[in-house]
Motif scaffolding. Structure first.
Motif, PDB file in Angstrom:
ATOM      1  N   ILE A   1     -56.026  35.036  -2.436  1.00  0.00           N
ATOM      2  CA  ILE A   1     -55.370  35.129  -3.731  1.00  0.00           C
ATOM      3  C   ILE A   1     -54.692  36.486  -3.707  1.00  0.00           C
ATOM      4  O   ILE A   1     -55.123  37.400  -4.526  1.00  0.00           O
ATOM      5  CB  ILE A   1     -56.373  35.008  -4.960  1.00  0.00           C
ATOM      6  CG1 ILE A   1     -57.524  35.880  -4.823  1.00  0.00           C
ATOM      7  CG2 ILE A   1     -56.548  33.530  -5.258  1.00  0.00           C
ATOM      8  CD1 ILE A   1     -58.573  35.911  -6.108  1.00  0.00           C
ATOM      9  N   PRO A   2     -53.696  36.722  -2.924  1.00  0.00           N
ATOM     10  CA  PRO A   2     -53.153  38.153  -2.820  1.00  0.00           C
ATOM     11  C   PRO A   2     -52.581  38.496  -4.050  1.00  0.00           C
ATOM     12  O   PRO A   2     -51.761  37.786  -4.906  1.00  0.00           O
ATOM     13  CB  PRO A   2     -51.832  37.930  -1.781  1.00  0.00           C
ATOM     14  CG  PRO A   2     -51.795  36.225  -1.770  1.00  0.00           C
ATOM     15  CD  PRO A   2     -53.041  35.695  -2.016  1.00  0.00           C
ATOM     16  N   GLY A   3     -52.842  39.692  -4.420  1.00  0.00           N
ATOM     17  CA  GLY A   3     -52.153  40.401  -5.697  1.00  0.00           C
ATOM     18  C   GLY A   3     -52.954  40.203  -6.822  1.00  0.00           C
ATOM     19  O   GLY A   3     -52.396  40.725  -7.947  1.00  0.00           O
ATOM     20  N   VAL A   4     -54.068  39.601  -6.727  1.00  0.00           N
ATOM     21  CA  VAL A   4     -54.989  39.282  -7.884  1.00  0.00           C
ATOM     22  C   VAL A   4     -55.937  40.208  -7.925  1.00  0.00           C
ATOM     23  O   VAL A   4     -56.919  40.498  -7.043  1.00  0.00           O
ATOM     24  CB  VAL A   4     -55.520  37.838  -8.058  1.00  0.00           C
ATOM     25  CG1 VAL A   4     -56.249  37.632  -9.379  1.00  0.00           C
ATOM     26  CG2 VAL A   4     -54.036  36.988  -8.024  1.00  0.00           C
ATOM     27  N   ASN A   5     -56.080  41.157  -9.183  1.00  0.00           N
ATOM     28  CA  ASN A   5     -57.498  41.933  -9.376  1.00  0.00           C
ATOM     29  C   ASN A   5     -58.479  40.906  -9.693  1.00  0.00           C
ATOM     30  O   ASN A   5     -58.488  39.960 -10.404  1.00  0.00           O
ATOM     31  CB  ASN A   5     -57.057  42.955 -10.494  1.00  0.00           C
ATOM     32  CG  ASN A   5     -58.274  43.784 -10.685  1.00  0.00           C
ATOM     33  OD1 ASN A   5     -59.366  43.521 -11.269  1.00  0.00           O
ATOM     34  ND2 ASN A   5     -58.120  45.237 -10.060  1.00  0.00           N
ATOM     35  N   LYS A   6     -59.887  41.599  -9.319  1.00  0.00           N
ATOM     36  CA  LYS A   6     -60.927  40.652  -9.550  1.00  0.00           C
ATOM     37  C   LYS A   6     -61.347  40.185 -11.092  1.00  0.00           C
ATOM     38  O   LYS A   6     -61.789  39.349 -11.467  1.00  0.00           O
ATOM     39  CB  LYS A   6     -62.229  41.218  -8.979  1.00  0.00           C
ATOM     40  CG  LYS A   6     -62.928  42.515  -9.679  1.00  0.00           C
ATOM     41  CD  LYS A   6     -64.233  42.718  -9.051  1.00  0.00           C
ATOM     42  CE  LYS A   6     -65.141  43.824  -9.467  1.00  0.00           C
ATOM     43  NZ  LYS A   6     -65.257  44.904 -10.302  1.00  0.00           N
TER      44      LYS A   6
ATOM     45  N   ASP B   1     -59.057  39.569 -13.103  1.00  0.00           N
ATOM     46  CA  ASP B   1     -58.305  38.366 -13.596  1.00  0.00           C
ATOM     47  C   ASP B   1     -58.297  37.065 -12.881  1.00  0.00           C
ATOM     48  O   ASP B   1     -57.501  36.343 -12.792  1.00  0.00           O
ATOM     49  CB  ASP B   1     -56.588  38.790 -13.104  1.00  0.00           C
ATOM     50  CG  ASP B   1     -56.238  40.242 -13.891  1.00  0.00           C
ATOM     51  OD1 ASP B   1     -56.714  40.305 -15.203  1.00  0.00           O
ATOM     52  OD2 ASP B   1     -55.769  41.042 -13.203  1.00  0.00           O
ATOM     53  N   VAL B   2     -59.379  37.030 -12.511  1.00  0.00           N
ATOM     54  CA  VAL B   2     -60.141  35.666 -11.680  1.00  0.00           C
ATOM     55  C   VAL B   2     -60.918  35.001 -12.769  1.00  0.00           C
ATOM     56  O   VAL B   2     -61.852  35.677 -13.242  1.00  0.00           O
ATOM     57  CB  VAL B   2     -60.821  35.842 -10.648  1.00  0.00           C
ATOM     58  CG1 VAL B   2     -61.131  34.690  -9.866  1.00  0.00           C
ATOM     59  CG2 VAL B   2     -59.912  36.669  -9.422  1.00  0.00           C
TER      60      VAL B   2
ATOM     61  N   GLU C   1     -58.810  30.156 -11.469  1.00  0.00           N
ATOM     62  CA  GLU C   1     -57.659  30.346 -12.140  1.00  0.00           C
ATOM     63  C   GLU C   1     -57.263  31.919 -11.752  1.00  0.00           C
ATOM     64  O   GLU C   1     -58.341  32.735 -12.098  1.00  0.00           O
ATOM     65  CB  GLU C   1     -57.612  30.328 -13.488  1.00  0.00           C
ATOM     66  CG  GLU C   1     -56.235  30.544 -14.204  1.00  0.00           C
ATOM     67  CD  GLU C   1     -56.254  30.342 -15.825  1.00  0.00           C
ATOM     68  OE1 GLU C   1     -57.377  30.148 -16.235  1.00  0.00           O
ATOM     69  OE2 GLU C   1     -55.295  30.207 -16.491  1.00  0.00           O
ATOM     70  N   ALA C   2     -56.474  32.291 -10.917  1.00  0.00           N
ATOM     71  CA  ALA C   2     -56.230  33.816 -10.526  1.00  0.00           C
ATOM     72  C   ALA C   2     -55.008  34.194 -11.091  1.00  0.00           C
ATOM     73  O   ALA C   2     -53.857  33.590 -10.819  1.00  0.00           O
ATOM     74  CB  ALA C   2     -56.394  33.865  -9.198  1.00  0.00           C
ATOM     75  N   LYS C   3     -54.756  35.236 -12.080  1.00  0.00           N
ATOM     76  CA  LYS C   3     -53.371  35.918 -12.254  1.00  0.00           C
ATOM     77  C   LYS C   3     -53.082  37.039 -11.639  1.00  0.00           C
ATOM     78  O   LYS C   3     -53.681  38.028 -11.633  1.00  0.00           O
ATOM     79  CB  LYS C   3     -53.700  35.857 -13.980  1.00  0.00           C
ATOM     80  CG  LYS C   3     -53.967  34.442 -14.670  1.00  0.00           C
ATOM     81  CD  LYS C   3     -53.276  34.488 -15.967  1.00  0.00           C
ATOM     82  CE  LYS C   3     -53.056  32.969 -16.366  1.00  0.00           C
ATOM     83  NZ  LYS C   3     -52.691  32.925 -17.805  1.00  0.00           N
TER      84      LYS C   3
ATOM     85  N   ALA D   1     -69.818  35.011  -6.672  1.00  0.00           N
ATOM     86  CA  ALA D   1     -68.476  35.188  -6.581  1.00  0.00           C
ATOM     87  C   ALA D   1     -68.035  36.700  -6.182  1.00  0.00           C
ATOM     88  O   ALA D   1     -68.580  37.584  -6.810  1.00  0.00           O
ATOM     89  CB  ALA D   1     -67.449  34.814  -7.607  1.00  0.00           C
ATOM     90  N   SER D   2     -67.128  36.993  -5.063  1.00  0.00           N
ATOM     91  CA  SER D   2     -66.628  38.366  -4.949  1.00  0.00           C
ATOM     92  C   SER D   2     -65.188  38.285  -4.442  1.00  0.00           C
ATOM     93  O   SER D   2     -64.894  37.340  -3.936  1.00  0.00           O
ATOM     94  CB  SER D   2     -67.794  38.853  -4.054  1.00  0.00           C
ATOM     95  OG  SER D   2     -67.466  38.158  -2.705  1.00  0.00           O
ATOM     96  N   VAL D   3     -64.532  39.332  -4.949  1.00  0.00           N
ATOM     97  CA  VAL D   3     -62.944  39.411  -4.358  1.00  0.00           C
ATOM     98  C   VAL D   3     -63.065  40.736  -3.244  1.00  0.00           C
ATOM     99  O   VAL D   3     -63.352  41.745  -3.927  1.00  0.00           O
ATOM    100  CB  VAL D   3     -62.056  39.582  -5.480  1.00  0.00           C
ATOM    101  CG1 VAL D   3     -60.732  39.629  -4.994  1.00  0.00           C
ATOM    102  CG2 VAL D   3     -62.239  38.294  -6.427  1.00  0.00           C
TER     103      VAL D   3
END
Lengths: 131, 135
Positions: free
Chosen positions: A46-51, A53-54, A66-68, A106-108
């Motif tokens: 999900i490039p460009g998404v901060n954690k 915003d997930v 859903e990742a914004k 979950a982790s980003v």
């Protein structure tokens, strides 16, 4: 395994059966799914998404992600040349009965979401000693 | 950023995708990684999606109006993994491409945030527009 030459892969736009209420582009994120004895693991690009915003939801047996991305990162930028478009990400997965639902983690990291779904204890393979 | 502006940007990117912008440069759409090039005042801003890459895995070299980006994404040990789906890519890449004008190689900055690499390059003095007064 690292000698492979990376190739371009076009981003896939989400197709939905229900009408969207907004016209922003949404993409299906590339995902690896694998399991071992203890857990099932999903790795989602999900490039460009901060954690923050997930949004991950588990409803009945459907796990939705859903990742914004941040439109403000592109504020006042005048595009000159483009090889890919940008947008949010969305994908759903059906989860089996063997998942310990309360223990999903979950982790980003570096634009990759990692979901760890532990398997229910009694379903884990056990070695039976032969007497 | 207003939603309307953002939707316009997405539309704009789609249009650009179907247009040859810098004839004669070495841009090739089928090379990894895909890139977007923006401009803000006298700064070129190049963005590319590199999820899973770490800073140390990437190398950037800029010379006048040419940029070379290379990197490697290693896959973790996969021995005890039973894969159900494998869509993410691993491996190495190297891509060189031409910029629309010369940039000042002393004024380049690069950041890797949430899997997006952003390279900002300032236009070289020699490439800036000058208005000439008529005597």
């Amino acid at each position: 395994m690292t000698a492979n030459e990376l190739e371009v892969k076009d981003k896939k736009e989400l197709e939905t059966t229900s009408e969207k209420t907004y016209s922003c582009k949404v993409y299906v994120p590339d995902t690896d799914i694998y399991e071992n004895d203890k857990e099932i693991i999903l790795e989602v690009d999900i490039p460009g998404v901060n954690k923050n915003d997930v949004k991950i939801q588990l409803e009945n047996s459907v796990l939705s992600i859903e990742a914004k991305m941040r439109p403000q990162d592109y504020d006042k930028l005048n595009p000159l040349y483009s090889e890919y478009n940008i947008g949010h990400f969305y994908r759903e997965f059906r989860i089996g009965e063997m998942v310990e639902r309360d223990k999903i983690d979950a982790s980003v990291n570096n634009g990759v979401l990692k979901l760890t779904l532990p398997k229910i204890e009694k379903l884990k393979p056990k070695q039976i000693a032969v007497r | 950023m207003l939603l309307e502006n953002f939707l316009n940007l997405q539309k704009h990117l789609d249009e650009l995708f179907n247009r040859e912008l810098f004839p004669g440069t070495t841009f090739s759409r089928r090379s990894f990684p895909s890139m977007n090039l923006f401009e803000k005042n006298d700064t070129l801003i190049l963005k590319t999606e590199l999820p899973g890459f770490e800073k140390k895995d990437l190398k950037i070299e800029v010379k006048e109006n040419s940029l070379l980006l290379s990197g490697t994404k290693k896959e973790s040990e996969t021995e005890d993994r039973n894969y159900h789906r494998r869509e993410r890519l691993f491996g190495t890449f190297s891509r060189q491409f031409g910029l629309p004008y010369r940039v000042d190689t002393e004024k380049i900055s690069a950041t890797l945030l949430d899997g997006i690499l952003t390279i900002e390059m300032e236009k070289a003095e020699s490439a800036k527009v000058r208005s000439i007064a008529i005597k």
